[in-house]
Scaffold this motif. Structure first.
Motif, mmCIF file in Angstrom:
data_model
loop_
_atom_site.group_PDB
_atom_site.id
_atom_site.type_symbol
_atom_site.label_atom_id
_atom_site.label_comp_id
_atom_site.label_asym_id
_atom_site.label_seq_id
_atom_site.Cartn_x
_atom_site.Cartn_y
_atom_site.Cartn_z
ATOM 1 N N ILE A 34 0.831 -1.198 0.000
ATOM 2 C CA ILE A 34 0.000 0.000 0.000
ATOM 3 C C ILE A 34 0.867 1.250 0.000
ATOM 4 C CG2 ILE A 34 -1.679 1.277 1.382
ATOM 5 C CD1 ILE A 34 -2.533 -1.617 2.329
ATOM 6 N N ALA A 35 1.875 1.252 0.854
ATOM 7 C CA ALA A 35 2.789 2.386 0.933
ATOM 8 C C ALA A 35 4.134 1.891 1.430
ATOM 9 C CB ALA A 35 2.238 3.451 1.862
ATOM 10 N N LYS A 36 5.186 2.542 0.983
ATOM 11 C CA LYS A 36 6.543 2.205 1.399
ATOM 12 C C LYS A 36 7.178 3.418 2.055
ATOM 13 C CE LYS A 36 7.846 -0.856 -2.371
ATOM 14 N NZ LYS A 36 8.824 -1.072 -3.428
ATOM 15 N N GLY A 37 8.047 3.126 2.986
ATOM 16 C CA GLY A 37 8.830 4.186 3.592
ATOM 17 C C GLY A 37 10.097 4.424 2.794
ATOM 18 N N LYS A 38 10.972 5.194 3.389
ATOM 19 C CA LYS A 38 12.274 5.461 2.791
ATOM 20 C C LYS A 38 13.325 4.746 3.621
ATOM 21 C CE LYS A 38 10.691 9.941 1.271
ATOM 22 N NZ LYS A 38 10.163 11.096 1.932
ATOM 23 N N VAL A 39 14.467 4.508 3.045
ATOM 24 C CA VAL A 39 15.562 3.859 3.759
ATOM 25 C C VAL A 39 15.874 4.678 5.010
ATOM 26 C CG1 VAL A 39 17.994 3.195 3.649
ATOM 27 C CG2 VAL A 39 16.509 2.833 1.665
ATOM 28 N N GLY A 40 15.962 3.990 6.130
ATOM 29 C CA GLY A 40 16.287 4.637 7.395
ATOM 30 C C GLY A 40 15.077 5.074 8.212
ATOM 31 N N GLN A 41 13.872 5.049 7.631
ATOM 32 C CA GLN A 41 12.683 5.445 8.374
ATOM 33 C C GLN A 41 12.207 4.320 9.280
ATOM 34 O OE1 GLN A 41 9.775 6.704 5.399
ATOM 35 N NE2 GLN A 41 9.903 8.767 6.240
ATOM 36 N N THR A 63 14.745 -4.176 -0.247
ATOM 37 C CA THR A 63 14.712 -2.714 -0.416
ATOM 38 C C THR A 63 15.117 -1.951 0.852
ATOM 39 O OG1 THR A 63 12.368 -2.603 0.174
ATOM 40 C CG2 THR A 63 12.901 -2.821 -2.177
ATOM 41 N N HIS A 64 15.172 -2.645 1.982
ATOM 42 C CA HIS A 64 15.560 -2.046 3.265
ATOM 43 C C HIS A 64 14.620 -0.925 3.698
ATOM 44 C CE1 HIS A 64 19.171 -4.444 3.270
ATOM 45 N NE2 HIS A 64 19.409 -4.047 2.038
ATOM 46 N N VAL A 65 13.321 -1.117 3.465
ATOM 47 C CA VAL A 65 12.318 -0.135 3.897
ATOM 48 C C VAL A 65 11.134 -0.852 4.541
ATOM 49 C CG1 VAL A 65 12.916 1.574 2.133
ATOM 50 C CG2 VAL A 65 11.121 -0.088 1.660
ATOM 51 N N TRP A 66 10.396 -0.133 5.365
ATOM 52 C CA TRP A 66 9.149 -0.618 5.951
ATOM 53 C C TRP A 66 8.029 -0.407 4.949
ATOM 54 C CZ3 TRP A 66 8.465 -3.468 10.183
ATOM 55 C CH2 TRP A 66 9.522 -3.534 11.086
ATOM 56 N N GLN A 67 7.153 -1.410 4.850
ATOM 57 C CA GLN A 67 6.006 -1.350 3.942
ATOM 58 C C GLN A 67 4.720 -1.522 4.735
ATOM 59 O OE1 GLN A 67 7.407 -3.337 -0.103
ATOM 60 N NE2 GLN A 67 7.168 -4.835 1.503
ATOM 61 N N ILE A 68 3.697 -0.769 4.363
ATOM 62 C CA ILE A 68 2.364 -0.935 4.939
ATOM 63 C C ILE A 68 1.644 -1.968 4.092
ATOM 64 C CG2 ILE A 68 0.155 0.170 5.418
ATOM 65 C CD1 ILE A 68 1.731 2.822 5.714
ATOM 66 N N LYS A 69 1.202 -3.055 4.725
ATOM 67 C CA LYS A 69 0.502 -4.125 4.018
ATOM 68 C C LYS A 69 -1.020 -3.981 4.133
ATOM 69 C CE LYS A 69 3.004 -6.812 2.129
ATOM 70 N NZ LYS A 69 3.421 -6.584 0.756
ATOM 71 N N SER A 70 -1.525 -3.469 5.259
ATOM 72 C CA SER A 70 -2.964 -3.216 5.394
ATOM 73 C C SER A 70 -3.199 -2.107 6.407
ATOM 74 C CB SER A 70 -3.730 -4.481 5.793
ATOM 75 O OG SER A 70 -3.439 -4.852 7.110
ATOM 76 N N VAL A 71 -4.321 -1.410 6.235
ATOM 77 C CA VAL A 71 -4.728 -0.323 7.122
ATOM 78 C C VAL A 71 -6.206 -0.502 7.420
ATOM 79 C CG1 VAL A 71 -4.872 2.171 7.453
ATOM 80 C CG2 VAL A 71 -3.146 1.232 5.914
ATOM 81 N N LYS A 72 -6.564 -0.460 8.687
ATOM 82 C CA LYS A 72 -7.968 -0.574 9.088
ATOM 83 C C LYS A 72 -8.325 0.625 9.960
ATOM 84 C CE LYS A 72 -7.811 -5.527 8.823
ATOM 85 N NZ LYS A 72 -7.967 -6.808 9.470
ATOM 86 N N GLN A 73 -9.596 1.006 9.901
ATOM 87 C CA GLN A 73 -10.058 2.167 10.642
ATOM 88 C C GLN A 73 -11.294 1.798 11.447
ATOM 89 O OE1 GLN A 73 -11.192 5.406 8.084
ATOM 90 N NE2 GLN A 73 -11.121 6.885 9.737
#
Length: 149
Positions: free
Chosen positions: A44-51, A121-131
């Motif tokens: 869904i969304a990826k961070g940047k390296v180091g985040q 890729t050495h980044v954190w990825q969002i796989k799902s978001v719930k509200q």
């Protein structure tokens, strides 16, 4: 400057919850959730390296956490990050809870993220978001999958 302001607001607002909150959240998580976005083989969304995961989530929710001036319509912002196991540092769930909302129908709003760190890729990825929401009327302790009226 904008990133510095974001981090300052985030640092001032973040509360760390203990294991009691994690257990309470786990039981509430068994209820139905509204899925904002969900990825199967996609991200869904990826961070940047180091985040860190918190930074990735903040960037994803920035327009829902504050306005363009950094102002917010809630009293408390709580961020809880938890790994499924003590030694599993590459998978986390992260909750962002806004409480003391100015809205007359919504008492609390919660976003729940499932994230993982990728070795390639050495980044954190969002796989799902719930509200979810807690309404002021009715059973105010229950989380609902429908926006309050």
């Amino acid at each position: 400057m904008k990133q510095l302001l974001k981090l300052a607001v985030l640092s001032a607002s973040v509360l760390m919850a203990g294991s009691a909150m994690a257990e309470e959240t786990a039981s509430a998580a068994a209820k139905a959730d509204v899925t904002i976005a969900k990825g199967t083989d996609i991200t869904i969304a990826k961070g940047k390296v180091g985040q860190a995961p918190v930074q990735v989530v903040y960037d994803y929710l920035v327009d829902r956490i504050s306005d363009e001036n950094g102002l917010a319509d809630y009293q408390t912002l709580q961020i809880n990050q938890k790994s499924p196991k003590a030694e599993d540092y590459q998978n986390v769930t992260l909750e962002v809870i806004k409480s003391g909302l100015a809205d007359d129908s919504v008492a609390t709003q919660r976003y729940r993220f499932v994230m993982n760190f990728t070795d390639d890729t050495h980044v954190w990825q969002i796989k799902s978001v719930k509200q979810e929401w807690q309404c002021r009327r009715g059973n105010s302790k229950a989380w609902t999958q429908k926006p309050c009226k």
